[in-house]
Design an enzyme around this catalytic site. Structure first.
Site, PDB file in Angstrom:
ATOM      1  N   HIS A 144       7.152 -32.756  20.816  1.00 49.21           N
ATOM      2  CA  HIS A 144       8.096 -31.759  20.483  1.00 49.21           C
ATOM      3  C   HIS A 144       8.025 -31.376  19.090  1.00 49.21           C
ATOM      4  O   HIS A 144       8.140 -30.425  18.607  1.00 49.21           O
ATOM      5  CB  HIS A 144       9.410 -32.578  20.806  1.00 49.21           C
ATOM      6  CG  HIS A 144      10.586 -31.604  20.419  1.00 49.21           C
ATOM      7  ND1 HIS A 144      10.827 -30.423  21.065  1.00 49.21           N
ATOM      8  CD2 HIS A 144      11.515 -31.846  19.541  1.00 49.21           C
ATOM      9  CE1 HIS A 144      11.924 -29.983  20.619  1.00 49.21           C
ATOM     10  NE2 HIS A 144      12.493 -30.806  19.711  1.00 49.21           N
ATOM     11  N   ASP A 145       7.459 -32.179  18.339  1.00 55.49           N
ATOM     12  CA  ASP A 145       7.406 -32.117  16.929  1.00 55.49           C
ATOM     13  C   ASP A 145       6.383 -31.057  16.398  1.00 55.49           C
ATOM     14  O   ASP A 145       6.155 -30.716  15.211  1.00 55.49           O
ATOM     15  CB  ASP A 145       7.058 -33.429  15.869  1.00 55.49           C
ATOM     16  CG  ASP A 145       8.341 -34.061  15.747  1.00 55.49           C
ATOM     17  OD1 ASP A 145       9.314 -33.643  15.862  1.00 55.49           O
ATOM     18  OD2 ASP A 145       7.993 -35.063  14.948  1.00 55.49           O
TER      19      ASP A 145
ATOM     20  N   ARG B 234      17.514 -43.546  16.517  1.00 59.08           N
ATOM     21  CA  ARG B 234      16.560 -42.814  15.941  1.00 59.08           C
ATOM     22  C   ARG B 234      15.148 -43.484  16.441  1.00 59.08           C
ATOM     23  O   ARG B 234      14.299 -42.677  16.644  1.00 59.08           O
ATOM     24  CB  ARG B 234      16.531 -42.818  14.515  1.00 59.08           C
ATOM     25  CG  ARG B 234      15.400 -41.924  13.767  1.00 59.08           C
ATOM     26  CD  ARG B 234      15.761 -40.466  14.039  1.00 59.08           C
ATOM     27  NE  ARG B 234      14.997 -39.478  13.327  1.00 59.08           N
ATOM     28  CZ  ARG B 234      15.308 -38.346  13.348  1.00 59.08           C
ATOM     29  NH1 ARG B 234      16.217 -37.790  14.080  1.00 59.08           N
ATOM     30  NH2 ARG B 234      14.417 -37.474  12.704  1.00 59.08           N
TER      31      ARG B 234
ATOM     32  N   SER C 273      13.892 -26.024  18.882  1.00 56.68           N
ATOM     33  CA  SER C 273      14.437 -27.311  19.328  1.00 56.68           C
ATOM     34  C   SER C 273      15.910 -26.958  19.547  1.00 56.68           C
ATOM     35  O   SER C 273      16.207 -25.867  20.004  1.00 56.68           O
ATOM     36  CB  SER C 273      14.440 -28.549  18.459  1.00 56.68           C
ATOM     37  OG  SER C 273      14.826 -29.480  19.134  1.00 56.68           O
TER      38      SER C 273
ATOM     39  N   ASP D  70       5.080 -31.736  24.928  1.00 57.90           N
ATOM     40  CA  ASP D  70       6.603 -32.042  24.782  1.00 57.90           C
ATOM     41  C   ASP D  70       7.147 -32.999  26.026  1.00 57.90           C
ATOM     42  O   ASP D  70       7.192 -32.159  26.899  1.00 57.90           O
ATOM     43  CB  ASP D  70       7.218 -30.725  24.270  1.00 57.90           C
ATOM     44  CG  ASP D  70       8.798 -30.817  23.655  1.00 57.90           C
ATOM     45  OD1 ASP D  70       9.354 -31.979  23.948  1.00 57.90           O
ATOM     46  OD2 ASP D  70       8.926 -29.985  23.008  1.00 57.90           O
TER      47      ASP D  70
END
Lengths: 476, 476
Positions: free
Chosen positions: B457-458, B275, B206, B423
């Site tokens: 993405h994670d 968040r 990232s 992603d």
């Protein structure tokens, strides 16, 4: 979200020449001060003679659209008490044929008004100006086009900003939760009032595509064709997530005040922030790369020549100023509670059989065909409607059979589904899902196109050639 | 963002039994009341003996990591004045070999601490626990792994919440804008201090992947291999848009107070809302469809048996409660200003040649190889590094040659690029762009894998088998 002066007073901050300034944050307070000094209020109770800027929905121009008033209590899907009465604002283009067989009902996206195209009463450009008119895809030489402001909206139809006849004050968040089906049922009350027995076609984009499918489902016998552009038959969790993020931001604005802001300053900042998030879901990365790239906004006029650019925490990139602008424009134009209620109705939309069976759909009591045929539907996974050129999906989602059962009332309705590969809000997978479910339900008259391009969800507003051409071909 | 009691007082709202309640909104005020009653403050100046909950960054445990203090003024990319001094918190795993040739510098994502894996000093699980240890992909039987808290962060390294030696108060938004290069330069000061002349590899995910590429670019002679997982060499406008939306929400929280909140209540609500938006960009729709689908949260315990579910404007769906939970957890754990500064540094990251030439990179004065070789780089579009199994891209972005010129200093560094097709934050197109630019620059030792799956993405946090395997193979 706050006034600088108040902050200085209540927090005792030392502002000196070295104290950082944030114009992008101060802009919120500046806007509110400007509006307050203009005696701005969005209250529909407000005297029309007061000065200062007002949002369009606070000073409606009834001469620019027609209002249908339905005086009878209107039962709702989720609420035990009916809506005492309601208004639906609508506009029309073209002429009703003597046989009454040329009516197209056009459904809007979340925040649009009934003003889809210019009229004599309102010559300003409509949101689908290039699609409606003589010789255009919705050809008014042939068709009589009706577009409504949706129930729950703020452009002339009954919504949270309307006066609750029981209290004499705006409903605010005492307004009942709506379903997409409620919105469509209200439209059919209008059609009844107009004496329109049957629609040539039901046409909708985005949320309007949900309504278009719902119209064909509620009244298969009254809807000749269905057009669903960039919509879905079952809101996905990721689309719920994106709308939830927007509602959260809006409802956290202190000015939202649990929805009771009609005699105070509305939550413009929350609306702006919500619209910035929404704008990200309406377009696509490739478009922004082509349009903005990594261009930065011009240096201020007083910058020394040749001085290096010093980045700031406020916007530097054009993509940021674009989002800022889009949010700022929208926040003064639309009612926050309407956004929340309609956004929630979109989340709740689900045409899988079990979800439909849970709905209390008042209309079904008198017109049982839709709900009953859905409940008893036989899904034919090897239906002939999946053919060599339309093969069954290779990796279908688990809920596809349930969706096919739910869509069974649409099995005999010619349907155009149109999807956009760069759409991140109503993804192309969701378009294919609608198509596969309809075909699995036995519908062999499903036309499906996928568009490329970089415009994402907004393609239906921009791509007259491809979107318009598909509609024209399907309707003729 | 507000206290209910205050609102009642200042706005004169009538609360009656029929007044709608919004637990999801009231939760903001409830949290603040709870924290206020516990004398919560995030001030690093605060007495450690005071009672009540504190964010982890306000009560650091220096025993759990090591702090390198760099006393010399540190010149910065964008700021005319240097940082007077700085701290970098770091942790290590494994042992430095006698030859000092087994060092891996691990770079973190935006909000992570140096605690990548458990240690004797801090046995709690680290953010990459399954990737670091004996026999694991970063094998501590072989390698000496160093992970830092990034400059600008809030877990022991100098950032906006640190004390400005000139004023004795936290920097807040008087902290200078940072670049990704500044973060890496600070890490190399640490390496100098540790006597580490050369890295076996620079590894990052990232934002850490940006740093990993930047490390190889700044010091090609000191970095043996580069690993870039789900990163980019040029932040795209859509990723800027997503981070801008988060910063906007955070900075609009009145508690943000232009960044000066260290002796008052921090902007927890803005952090929570930011968040929630970020969480949408970290995962993928297909994962949520599989994990949550359209499941709703359980009915309250006092609901009448068999009573129909009445939807609310607050969360109904599990996906909504998931986002709410993720936001609520994060907002008490991380410093708002650190989020803003580091997020901005990510936006500014651009390794195309022209962008690099505009940077004032202080290190380049003494180590001119990187900047100079980039400036004078010859891009070889028909380089042999594009081979039959690695053909040149068919539809390259317009900026690809400029990126290849910028990445020229990495032409001889073996590089692993790893991308994930689901992603949406660092898209697979951006991974291919890094690979194509490196190959176009003449690098014939680029290894590239694309992972499928639904984790978005994670993936780098979750897929030990595929991510770990690729790293293990590349490093051995």
């Amino acid at each position: 979200m706050f006034r600088l002066t108040r902050l200085v007073r209540t927090r005792g901050i030392r502002y000196s020449s070295s104290t950082p300034r944030f114009p992008c944050v101060e802009a919120h307070a500046t806007r509110e001060s400007r509006l307050a000094s203009g005696s701005f209020t969005s209250s529909p109770l407000r005297s029309a003679s007061a000065s200062g800027p007002e949002p369009p929905y606070a000073r409606p121009n009834p001469a620019s659209y027609t209002v249908f008033h339905s005086p009878a209590p209107f039962p709702l899907t989720y609420h035990l008490s009916p809506l005492p009465s309601f208004d639906i604002a609508y506009e029309t283009w073209g002429s009703l044929s003597p046989a009454g067989d040329n009516v197209i009902l056009l459904h809007t996206g979340l925040s649009a008004s009934s003003h889809a195209a210019s009229t004599l009463a309102n010559p300003s450009e409509g949101w689908w100006e290039k699609f409606i008119g003589p010789g255009k895809p919705l050809d008014t030489n042939t068709f009589f086009v009706i577009c409504t402001n949706v129930l729950g909206g703020c452009y002339g139809s009954t919504g949270p900003s309307s006066i609750d006849p029981e209290t004499g004050a705006p409903y605010a968040t005492r307004f009942p939760i709506l379903s997409i089906f409620d919105m469509v049922r209200a439209q059919f009350r209008l059609l009844d009032h107009l004496g329109v027995e049957k629609l040539y076609a039901s046409v909708g984009c985005s949320m309007g595509a949900m309504q278009s499918l719902a119209a064909g489902w509620l009244h298969p016998e009254r809807v000749g064709k269905v057009v669903s552009i960039s919509g879905t038959a079952r809101s996905s969790p990721s689309s719920v997530a994106m709308r939830y993020a927007q509602r959260s931001v809006l409802m956290a604005d202190p000015n939202w005040n649990n929805g009771f802001y009609y005699d105070t300053m509305p939550p413009h900042t929350g609306m702006k922030l919500a619209r910035q998030i929404a704008t990200i879901t309406y377009r696509s990365g490739p478009e922004w790369d082509a349009r903005f790239g990594r261009q930065m906004r011009p240096l201020p006029a007083d910058a020394a020549p040749g001085a290096p650019r010093v980045p700031a925490l406020c916007p530097d990139f054009l993509i940021e100023t674009y989002l800022d602008y889009q949010g700022e424009q929208f926040c003064l134009k639309y009612d926050a509670n309407s956004l929340i209620y309609i956004s929630k109705a979109m989340d709740l939309f689900d045409m899988t059989r079990a979800a439909l069976q849970e709905l209390r759909l008042p209309e079904a009591e008198t017109e049982p065909d839709a709900a009953d045929s859905a409940a008893g539907a036989e899904v034919r996974p090897h239906s002939t409607s999946h053919s060599k050129s339309h093969p069954p999906p290779t990796n279908p989602p688990a809920h596809l059979p349930a969706l096919a059962q739910g869509l069974a009332p649409l099995a005999h309705t010619p349907t155009l589904v149109l999807g956009v590969q760069s759409d991140i809000l109503f993804t192309v997978e969701q378009q294919r899902e609608v198509v596969d479910a309809l075909r699995m339900a036995g519908n062999d008259r499903v036309v499906y196109y996928e568009l490329g391009g970089v415009w994402g969800h907004d393609t239906f507003l921009l791509d007259v050639l491809n979107v318009g051409g598909a509609i024209r071909g399907f309707l003729s």
